[in-house]
Scaffold this motif. Sequence first.
Motif, mmCIF file in Angstrom:
data_model
loop_
_atom_site.group_PDB
_atom_site.id
_atom_site.type_symbol
_atom_site.label_atom_id
_atom_site.label_comp_id
_atom_site.label_asym_id
_atom_site.label_seq_id
_atom_site.Cartn_x
_atom_site.Cartn_y
_atom_site.Cartn_z
ATOM 1 N N PHE A 38 0.838 -1.201 0.000
ATOM 2 C CA PHE A 38 0.000 0.000 0.000
ATOM 3 C C PHE A 38 0.873 1.251 0.000
ATOM 4 N N SER A 39 1.863 1.294 0.880
ATOM 5 C CA SER A 39 2.728 2.470 1.011
ATOM 6 C C SER A 39 3.575 2.688 -0.232
ATOM 7 N N LYS B 285 1.184 3.833 -3.086
ATOM 8 C CA LYS B 285 0.602 5.146 -2.781
ATOM 9 C C LYS B 285 1.622 6.255 -2.964
ATOM 10 N N ASP B 286 2.822 6.055 -2.438
ATOM 11 C CA ASP B 286 3.835 7.103 -2.449
ATOM 12 C C ASP B 286 4.750 7.045 -3.663
ATOM 13 N N PHE C 95 -7.028 9.277 2.809
ATOM 14 C CA PHE C 95 -6.485 9.740 1.539
ATOM 15 C C PHE C 95 -7.595 9.991 0.524
ATOM 16 N N LEU D 65 -4.756 8.576 -5.065
ATOM 17 C CA LEU D 65 -4.296 7.187 -5.091
ATOM 18 C C LEU D 65 -4.330 6.662 -6.518
ATOM 19 N N PHE E 73 -5.962 1.303 -7.096
ATOM 20 C CA PHE E 73 -7.062 1.736 -6.245
ATOM 21 C C PHE E 73 -8.244 2.026 -7.160
#
Length: 461
Positions: free
Chosen positions: A40-41, A44-45, A439, A444, A449
């Motif tokens: 996820f991190s 996302k980033d 968020f 995203l 997502f």
Amino acid sequence: MIKTPNLKWIGTCTYAVLLVFSVLFCVERVGFMDLSFHLFSIIKDGEFAIQNNRFVAFFTQLFPLLSSKAGLSLSVVMKVYSASFIILNFICFIVLAFVLKSWRYGVIMVLLNVLMVTHTFFWAQSELQQGLPILILYFGLIEYYLKIEERDIKYYVLQGVIQVLLLVLVFAHPVIFIPAVFLYVFYMYRDTINRKYYGMNMGVFIALLGIKTIFFSTAYDTQAGGSALNLLTFFPNYFTHQSNYNFVRYVINDYYFLIIGAMAIGLFYMKYKRWFELLLSAGFFIAYLLLVNMSYPGGEHQFYLENLYLPLTIFVAFPLVYDLMPKLKMSYAAYALILVVTIRLADIYYTHNFYEERVDYLYGLIDEVKAGDNAKVLLKEREADKEALMMTWAVPYEVWVLSTYRDQESASIILTPNVDEKSYIQQYSTKFSVTWGDFEYNSLPEPYFVFKDYSNYVIRQ
């Protein structure tokens, strides 16, 4: 002695099967706690998700980072991420067994990946697990380096690589210094010619570890390290705690070859009156086991403790391969290794049923939520089967990856012991809420997502 061709065949087949398992069970692995959060991190980033300065995770996180930036499907990203942990170990094996032509280190790498690994095959992201193959590679390169006679470019390049790996190990995991110290002493005792070199490197390792502890320590590492003080708190009543009884059960069910190997080494050293080596291997084994068990005297989930138990493999595998195996006939040693690998791979395969049931439970929870008015729900922990989930902090990340993988639609389920603390998310219709953060949908990246529900979060009690 096992000849190199036999070793290559056994080791390569072992890693081929593990690689197949990692792809076949990628949902159970990536959809389980930390890996779902890390994925996820990373997505996302769009960058690495290195935690607590444990840079050893750089290699494995490179796979999902590059594959997601290339726009590959979530299914492919999950498979690549799951496989990366086996690839890391396989690369270390290839360097040691094929490039350096060390049958000993090749066997040790295979034992590291099968002797104890059961639940940690599915909880794969621990930096301790990633650091141990680097530790073995580090000492394998040192052994090769010390045999180089000509001080050419290869000599100095290898020296540089060794020091880089040492720095990586210092930051890998707080307890990795224990198997590292064991191996430094192990080689200092048997390699008297290069004893000074090993001693100097151990000194550098300890000095860097001290600098890291003083200047780069994190709250997480400090808190985890504090539990080691239980060795003083419980002295001398170490053997009446639940964690010890649990370990006996784990040995009977999963770690039987570890104890067989430890007993074989002990009998071998006693037969030949090699008392220092007996004290070294048995002392580190027992002391480290007590350290882990007294840190969690009431027990803990097996997947978590198994990760901490893995250095026990080092205390068994090195004496086994360096001292006991050379005394056996080649055929006996080879067939024994094949037997161990086959049984342990079967055990890993069988264990997937437990994690498959966990995934099925989460899918059932997702289906139950989606059967209502929306797919965004805040639930009290008591409404979920905590025995099946084991831990609930990662549920939002697990639900995200599992729902997007299966349904091509991202669901959101948050479990919390106190609904009131998270009730503010009821106002969100275009935000995705997880354990640590909220968020906006448009922040995203698609297709990882996929939001189709624009209603507000609801509380179900």
